[in-house]
Design a protein around this motif. Sequence first.
Motif, PDB file in Angstrom:
ATOM      1  N   ILE A  67      15.090  -5.592  -2.061  1.00 52.23           N
ATOM      2  CA  ILE A  67      13.922  -4.766  -2.386  1.00 52.23           C
ATOM      3  C   ILE A  67      12.991  -5.511  -3.337  1.00 52.23           C
ATOM      4  CG2 ILE A  67      13.143  -2.618  -3.452  1.00 52.23           C
ATOM      5  CD1 ILE A  67      15.860  -1.407  -2.642  1.00 52.23           C
ATOM      6  N   PHE A  68      13.563  -6.082  -4.380  1.00 58.60           N
ATOM      7  CA  PHE A  68      12.752  -6.792  -5.367  1.00 58.60           C
ATOM      8  C   PHE A  68      11.993  -7.939  -4.722  1.00 58.60           C
ATOM      9  CE2 PHE A  68      12.223 -10.336  -8.309  1.00 58.60           C
ATOM     10  CZ  PHE A  68      11.473  -9.740  -9.312  1.00 58.60           C
ATOM     11  N   ASN A  69      12.676  -8.727  -3.899  1.00 59.37           N
ATOM     12  CA  ASN A  69      12.039  -9.894  -3.281  1.00 59.37           C
ATOM     13  C   ASN A  69      10.913  -9.492  -2.336  1.00 59.37           C
ATOM     14  OD1 ASN A  69      13.776 -11.581  -4.676  1.00 59.37           O
ATOM     15  ND2 ASN A  69      15.254 -11.710  -3.000  1.00 59.37           N
ATOM     16  N   CYS A  70      11.109  -8.418  -1.572  1.00 58.72           N
ATOM     17  CA  CYS A  70      10.075  -7.943  -0.659  1.00 58.72           C
ATOM     18  C   CYS A  70       8.849  -7.457  -1.418  1.00 58.72           C
ATOM     19  CB  CYS A  70      10.640  -6.834   0.227  1.00 58.72           C
ATOM     20  SG  CYS A  70       9.456  -6.186   1.426  1.00 58.72           S
ATOM     21  N   ILE A  71       9.064  -6.620  -2.405  1.00 49.73           N
ATOM     22  CA  ILE A  71       7.944  -6.077  -3.180  1.00 49.73           C
ATOM     23  C   ILE A  71       7.245  -7.189  -3.958  1.00 49.73           C
ATOM     24  CG2 ILE A  71       7.347  -4.576  -5.124  1.00 49.73           C
ATOM     25  CD1 ILE A  71       9.424  -2.596  -4.111  1.00 49.73           C
ATOM     26  N   ASN A  72       8.009  -8.134  -4.479  1.00 52.02           N
ATOM     27  CA  ASN A  72       7.422  -9.247  -5.219  1.00 52.02           C
ATOM     28  C   ASN A  72       6.509 -10.078  -4.324  1.00 52.02           C
ATOM     29  OD1 ASN A  72       7.247 -10.636  -7.740  1.00 52.02           O
ATOM     30  ND2 ASN A  72       8.460 -12.303  -6.849  1.00 52.02           N
ATOM     31  N   ASP A  73       6.928 -10.299  -3.079  1.00 54.20           N
ATOM     32  CA  ASP A  73       6.081 -11.033  -2.136  1.00 54.20           C
ATOM     33  C   ASP A  73       4.776 -10.290  -1.872  1.00 54.20           C
ATOM     34  OD1 ASP A  73       7.716 -13.186  -1.876  1.00 54.20           O
ATOM     35  OD2 ASP A  73       8.319 -12.802   0.204  1.00 54.20           O
ATOM     36  N   LEU A  74       4.868  -8.967  -1.697  1.00 57.17           N
ATOM     37  CA  LEU A  74       3.670  -8.178  -1.444  1.00 57.17           C
ATOM     38  C   LEU A  74       2.714  -8.211  -2.647  1.00 57.17           C
ATOM     39  CD1 LEU A  74       5.249  -5.070   0.317  1.00 57.17           C
ATOM     40  CD2 LEU A  74       3.815  -6.820   1.377  1.00 57.17           C
ATOM     41  N   LYS A  75       3.271  -8.150  -3.826  1.00 60.61           N
ATOM     42  CA  LYS A  75       2.448  -8.128  -5.036  1.00 60.61           C
ATOM     43  C   LYS A  75       1.768  -9.467  -5.306  1.00 60.61           C
ATOM     44  CE  LYS A  75       4.566  -4.359  -7.651  1.00 60.61           C
ATOM     45  NZ  LYS A  75       5.267  -3.978  -8.905  1.00 60.61           N
ATOM     46  N   LYS A  76       2.236 -10.523  -4.684  1.00 59.79           N
ATOM     47  CA  LYS A  76       1.572 -11.819  -4.830  1.00 59.79           C
ATOM     48  C   LYS A  76       0.207 -11.818  -4.133  1.00 59.79           C
ATOM     49  CE  LYS A  76       5.844 -14.546  -5.082  1.00 59.79           C
ATOM     50  NZ  LYS A  76       6.694 -15.526  -4.359  1.00 59.79           N
ATOM     51  N   GLU A  77       0.050 -10.925  -3.155  1.00 61.32           N
ATOM     52  CA  GLU A  77      -1.169 -10.897  -2.343  1.00 61.32           C
ATOM     53  C   GLU A  77      -2.229  -9.939  -2.867  1.00 61.32           C
ATOM     54  OE1 GLU A  77      -1.647 -12.941   0.179  1.00 61.32           O
ATOM     55  OE2 GLU A  77       0.353 -13.817  -0.118  1.00 61.32           O
ATOM     56  N   ARG A  78      -1.786  -8.863  -3.555  1.00 55.71           N
ATOM     57  CA  ARG A  78      -2.743  -7.845  -3.996  1.00 55.71           C
ATOM     58  C   ARG A  78      -2.101  -6.960  -5.063  1.00 55.71           C
ATOM     59  NH1 ARG A  78      -0.857  -7.316   0.687  1.00 55.71           N
ATOM     60  NH2 ARG A  78      -2.646  -8.413   1.567  1.00 55.71           N
ATOM     61  N   GLU A  79      -2.933  -6.179  -5.717  1.00 54.74           N
ATOM     62  CA  GLU A  79      -2.455  -5.240  -6.732  1.00 54.74           C
ATOM     63  C   GLU A  79      -2.215  -3.883  -6.086  1.00 54.74           C
ATOM     64  OE1 GLU A  79      -3.969  -3.139 -10.908  1.00 54.74           O
ATOM     65  OE2 GLU A  79      -5.112  -4.787  -9.998  1.00 54.74           O
ATOM     66  N   TYR A  80      -1.103  -3.260  -6.426  1.00 60.15           N
ATOM     67  CA  TYR A  80      -0.765  -1.948  -5.885  1.00 60.15           C
ATOM     68  C   TYR A  80      -0.828  -0.898  -6.988  1.00 60.15           C
ATOM     69  CZ  TYR A  80       0.797  -4.239  -1.621  1.00 60.15           C
ATOM     70  OH  TYR A  80       0.831  -4.964  -0.461  1.00 60.15           O
ATOM     71  N   GLN A  81      -1.513   0.216  -6.673  1.00 65.13           N
ATOM     72  CA  GLN A  81      -1.613   1.293  -7.652  1.00 65.13           C
ATOM     73  C   GLN A  81      -0.327   2.117  -7.735  1.00 65.13           C
ATOM     74  OE1 GLN A  81      -4.327   0.752  -5.335  1.00 65.13           O
ATOM     75  NE2 GLN A  81      -5.064  -0.549  -6.998  1.00 65.13           N
ATOM     76  N   GLU A  82       0.399   2.212  -6.613  1.00 64.13           N
ATOM     77  CA  GLU A  82       1.653   2.978  -6.600  1.00 64.13           C
ATOM     78  C   GLU A  82       2.703   2.250  -5.769  1.00 64.13           C
ATOM     79  OE1 GLU A  82       2.435   5.577  -8.283  1.00 64.13           O
ATOM     80  OE2 GLU A  82       0.668   6.845  -8.604  1.00 64.13           O
ATOM     81  N   VAL A  83       3.946   2.301  -6.244  1.00 66.23           N
ATOM     82  CA  VAL A  83       5.110   1.892  -5.461  1.00 66.23           C
ATOM     83  C   VAL A  83       5.983   3.138  -5.331  1.00 66.23           C
ATOM     84  CG1 VAL A  83       7.103   0.357  -5.263  1.00 66.23           C
ATOM     85  CG2 VAL A  83       5.000  -0.460  -6.356  1.00 66.23           C
ATOM     86  N   ILE A  84       5.936   3.752  -4.162  1.00 64.52           N
ATOM     87  CA  ILE A  84       6.551   5.058  -3.945  1.00 64.52           C
ATOM     88  C   ILE A  84       7.898   4.898  -3.250  1.00 64.52           C
ATOM     89  CG2 ILE A  84       6.309   7.271  -2.747  1.00 64.52           C
ATOM     90  CD1 ILE A  84       3.234   6.848  -2.955  1.00 64.52           C
ATOM     91  N   TYR A  85       8.876   5.637  -3.726  1.00 67.36           N
ATOM     92  CA  TYR A  85      10.199   5.666  -3.102  1.00 67.36           C
ATOM     93  C   TYR A  85      10.414   7.037  -2.483  1.00 67.36           C
ATOM     94  CZ  TYR A  85      15.340   5.804  -2.797  1.00 67.36           C
ATOM     95  OH  TYR A  85      16.635   5.944  -2.362  1.00 67.36           O
ATOM     96  N   MET A  86      10.698   7.076  -1.180  1.00 67.58           N
ATOM     97  CA  MET A  86      10.965   8.339  -0.504  1.00 67.58           C
ATOM     98  C   MET A  86      12.429   8.704  -0.698  1.00 67.58           C
ATOM     99  SD  MET A  86       7.933   8.841   0.571  1.00 67.58           S
ATOM    100  CE  MET A  86       8.432  10.470   1.146  1.00 67.58           C
ATOM    101  N   THR A  87      12.667   9.825  -1.373  1.00 68.16           N
ATOM    102  CA  THR A  87      14.029  10.221  -1.724  1.00 68.16           C
ATOM    103  C   THR A  87      14.120  11.740  -1.845  1.00 68.16           C
ATOM    104  OG1 THR A  87      15.735  10.075  -3.462  1.00 68.16           O
ATOM    105  CG2 THR A  87      13.451   9.816  -4.163  1.00 68.16           C
ATOM    106  N   PRO A  88      15.235  12.348  -1.441  1.00 65.61           N
ATOM    107  CA  PRO A  88      15.359  13.807  -1.511  1.00 65.61           C
ATOM    108  C   PRO A  88      15.237  14.379  -2.920  1.00 65.61           C
ATOM    109  CG  PRO A  88      17.056  12.893  -0.082  1.00 65.61           C
ATOM    110  CD  PRO A  88      16.399  11.736  -0.764  1.00 65.61           C
ATOM    111  N   ASP A  89      15.498  13.553  -3.946  1.00 61.34           N
ATOM    112  CA  ASP A  89      15.427  14.084  -5.312  1.00 61.34           C
ATOM    113  C   ASP A  89      14.104  13.757  -5.997  1.00 61.34           C
ATOM    114  OD1 ASP A  89      15.916  11.388  -5.566  1.00 61.34           O
ATOM    115  OD2 ASP A  89      17.530  11.573  -7.034  1.00 61.34           O
ATOM    116  N   GLY A  90      13.071  13.360  -5.220  1.00 60.08           N
ATOM    117  CA  GLY A  90      11.761  13.125  -5.795  1.00 60.08           C
ATOM    118  C   GLY A  90      10.959  14.406  -5.928  1.00 60.08           C
TER     119      GLY A  90
END
Length: 241
Positions: A67-90
Amino acid sequence: MRIDIISCVPNLLDSPFSHSILQRANDKSLSEVHVHDLRKYAVDKHGHIDDYAYGHGAGMVIMCDPIFNCINDLKKEREYQEVIYMTPDGEVFNQQIANHLSISCENIIILCGHYKGIDQRVRDEIITREISIGDYVLSGGELAAAVVTDAIIRLLPGVLGDETSALTDSFQDGLLAPPVYTRPKEWNGKQVPDILLSGHESKIDEWRLEESMSRTKERRPDLWNNYINSQPEAKPKKKRK
């Protein structure tokens, strides 16, 4: 708007974004949806992205590094305002959250849960918002991510044919939408309400509001109570000293 969805089973998301409103939004360059296969970030050559939970118990847990490596790669390209996790306890997703995300965000990452979920340390360190679409459990977060994506993108200016359409949806003003009718004027002995044929816009608006209030009070008393309490006249007046 760009939405990047991270999934263990990305093929589940092929169809939702290839048709109808979401496809048209993409064709108009109003939105982009990209789905990323978490298994490409596996920790070994066998494609492992999960492991047994510490403390025993059934079910597998998605590990931190993929997860960290995937998100880190994405963040190298652009800034994200939200990183949302879909979960039943959200927090339970609603129209107000959809409105907020559509207005305040340009780039969003949505991480789909799977198995028994993700390592808590990822939730603590990387996730900015946790969302549920209801009090039930799905096999994974893909369908929930598709729901959230659809609800956000349809609100973007230019996506819907009629700019006012989204403003009259259920929940936008705290009420359910009123009944709607189309041709023919009579069907199976049932008539379209005369007021809708009158051409009197203000009276039609009054009728629609009354119908929305009646429908909400009958079907969703929880929403009705919130609506009543939100009205200025419902708030107690301050006593003069």
